[in-house]
Write a protein that holds these residues in place. Structure first.
Motif, PDB file in Angstrom:
ATOM      1  N   ASP A   1       4.292   5.453  -3.751  1.00 25.80           N
ATOM      2  CA  ASP A   1       4.200   3.858  -4.502  1.00 25.80           C
ATOM      3  C   ASP A   1       4.390   2.057  -3.809  1.00 25.80           C
ATOM      4  N   GLU A   2       4.304   2.498  -2.451  1.00 23.15           N
ATOM      5  CA  GLU A   2       4.224   1.194  -1.818  1.00 23.15           C
ATOM      6  C   GLU A   2       3.508   0.363  -0.766  1.00 23.15           C
ATOM      7  N   ALA A   3       2.434   1.579  -0.356  1.00 22.43           N
ATOM      8  CA  ALA A   3       1.295   1.547   0.500  1.00 22.43           C
ATOM      9  C   ALA A   3       0.211   1.787  -0.175  1.00 22.43           C
ATOM     10  N   SER A   4      -1.025   1.645  -0.023  1.00 18.51           N
ATOM     11  CA  SER A   4      -2.240   2.604  -0.261  1.00 18.51           C
ATOM     12  C   SER A   4      -2.278   3.208   0.187  1.00 18.51           C
TER      13      SER A   4
ATOM     14  N   ASN B   1      -1.580  -1.741   2.736  1.00  9.93           N
ATOM     15  CA  ASN B   1      -0.601  -1.295   4.347  1.00  9.93           C
ATOM     16  C   ASN B   1      -0.545   0.069   4.407  1.00  9.93           C
ATOM     17  N   VAL B   2      -0.061   0.053   5.763  1.00  4.17           N
ATOM     18  CA  VAL B   2       0.392   1.660   5.948  1.00  4.17           C
ATOM     19  C   VAL B   2       1.682   1.829   5.974  1.00  4.17           C
TER      20      VAL B   2
ATOM     21  N   TRP C   1       9.050   4.566   8.377  1.00  3.02           N
ATOM     22  CA  TRP C   1      10.064   4.322   7.788  1.00  3.02           C
ATOM     23  C   TRP C   1      11.153   5.685   8.311  1.00  3.02           C
ATOM     24  N   THR C   2      12.203   5.788   9.061  1.00  2.51           N
ATOM     25  CA  THR C   2      12.442   6.471   9.563  1.00  2.51           C
ATOM     26  C   THR C   2      13.769   7.407   9.175  1.00  2.51           C
ATOM     27  N   ARG C   3      14.222   8.352   8.923  1.00  2.00           N
ATOM     28  CA  ARG C   3      15.937   8.618   8.076  1.00  2.00           C
ATOM     29  C   ARG C   3      16.680   8.038   9.340  1.00  2.00           C
ATOM     30  N   GLU C   4      16.607   8.259  11.179  1.00  2.00           N
ATOM     31  CA  GLU C   4      17.460   7.608  11.898  1.00  2.00           C
ATOM     32  C   GLU C   4      16.509   7.090  13.128  1.00  2.00           C
TER      33      GLU C   4
ATOM     34  N   VAL D   1      -4.407   6.856  -0.008  1.00  2.00           N
ATOM     35  CA  VAL D   1      -4.599   8.287   0.845  1.00  2.00           C
ATOM     36  C   VAL D   1      -2.953   9.150   1.264  1.00  2.00           C
ATOM     37  N   LEU D   2      -3.159   9.868   1.618  1.00  6.31           N
ATOM     38  CA  LEU D   2      -2.097  10.486   2.310  1.00  6.31           C
ATOM     39  C   LEU D   2      -2.846  11.527   3.469  1.00  6.31           C
TER      40      LEU D   2
END
Length: 320
Positions: free
Chosen positions: A163-166, A4-5, A31-34, A289-290
């Motif tokens: 650690d959670e996504a490819s 997933n992404v 994923w967002t801080r706010e 991939v990043l």
């Protein structure tokens, strides 16, 4: 590890990138801080124009791709918050701009009187002007409709997402200073004033790259947005009353009716500036991939769709 992404960052860059990936069929989480309504994007003026952003060669393509999409979204302005509005870029000439300018429909030299009391040279254009709170809400709904999701989650380090996504796409803006230890990304503080609109229907901008003070007014549905400042390396989010007074004064020199307009709100945002946008790809030791997509300064809205599509290309053949 799931195929997933995760897109890190919930501003206009992160949401747009997530939409492009989700509509390609990928499983996408933001994923967002706010929430989007509290990001820097929410207080942006929302006028399309390649402003304070490099590298120029790529910026033209990214901007034009975004322009075409905003032109389409303007057909549903009540839903999207995107409108096509006429106005003047003061102190600018066509021969000062890149090749992209030739592809902006209707861009021409301004005629006398088209910029209120401003008597200098400038360009007249009909450009996207975006009500950012409405638009960000619409982006969120479009992402959900494509099967994506948004989670409020503050990261201490980027490895939490890796650690959670490819695939991880880093759209963290100023957060990249800590998340990827990039001191090249820095704040450029912008202060704005919202006043009751005294009947102004066109926008005006006069930005001097050599100055911290800019002058602009943008007619938005919620009021007339006045600006502004471009204070480098200033982290303060507190409005300065003296600066606000000067902003109103500068704008009133162009349109005198602004002087008596009732102030509705003060805003401050920190543009995530960088000498050049970082838009590149890394293959991580574990095979993940990043992709980095940050450092858009004052032009995040302008290049959002072009950069999102480029980021999706960089994700490339990662498992969907």
């Amino acid at each position: 590890m799931n195929d997933n992404v995760i897109v890190v960052g919930g501003g206009v860059i992160g949401l747009t990138t997530a939409i492009v990936l989700a509509e390609q069929g990928r499983s996408v989480r933001v994923w967002t801080r706010e929430p989007a309504g509290r990001t820097t994007s929410a207080v942006a003026g929302g006028l399309w124009w390649p402003y304070r952003i490099e590298p120029e060669a790529q910026v033209g393509d990214w901007s034009l791709r975004s322009l075409r999409i905003y032109e389409e979204l303007a057909a549903r302005s009540g839903e999207t918050g995107v409108r096509m509005v006429e106005g003047v870029q003061a102190g600018t000439q066509l021969d000062e701009l890149g090749d992209w300018a030739a592809q902006v429909p209707g861009l021409r030299a301004a005629r006398a009187g088209e910029a209120g009391a401003y008597a200098g040279e400038g360009l007249w254009a009909r450009l996207p002007l975006i009500d950012m709170p409405t638009y960000l809400g619409w982006l969120g709904e479009r992402l959900l409709a494509a099967g994506g999701s948004v989670e409020e989650r503050a990261l201490g380090q980027l490895s939490e997402a890796v650690d959670e996504a490819s695939v991880v796409v880093n759209c963290s803006g100023l957060g990249a200073r800590e998340l990827v230890a990039d001191p090249a990304v820095r704040p450029v503080r912008g202060q704005l004033v919202v006043v009751e609109n005294p009947g102004i229907t066109t926008w005006f901008t006069a930005a001097d790259p050599a100055s911290h003070a800019t002058t602009y007014f943008l007619p938005q549905p919620y009021g007339l947005l006045l600006g502004g400042t471009a204070d480098e390396d200033d982290w303060s989010l507190e409005p300065d009353p003296a600066v606000a007074e000067e902003i109103v004064k500068r704008c009133a020199q162009i349109r005198p009716e602004i002087a008596g307009a009732r102030v509705l709100e003060h805003r401050v945002g920190l543009r995530p500036a960088r000498d050049a946008v970082r838009l590149d790809r890394e293959i991580l030791p574990g095979g993940g991939v990043l992709v980095h997509n940050y450092g858009h300064g004052g032009a995040g809205v302008t290049v959002a769709w072009g950069c999102a599509e480029e980021a999706a290309r960089l994700v490339g053949g990662a498992a969907a």
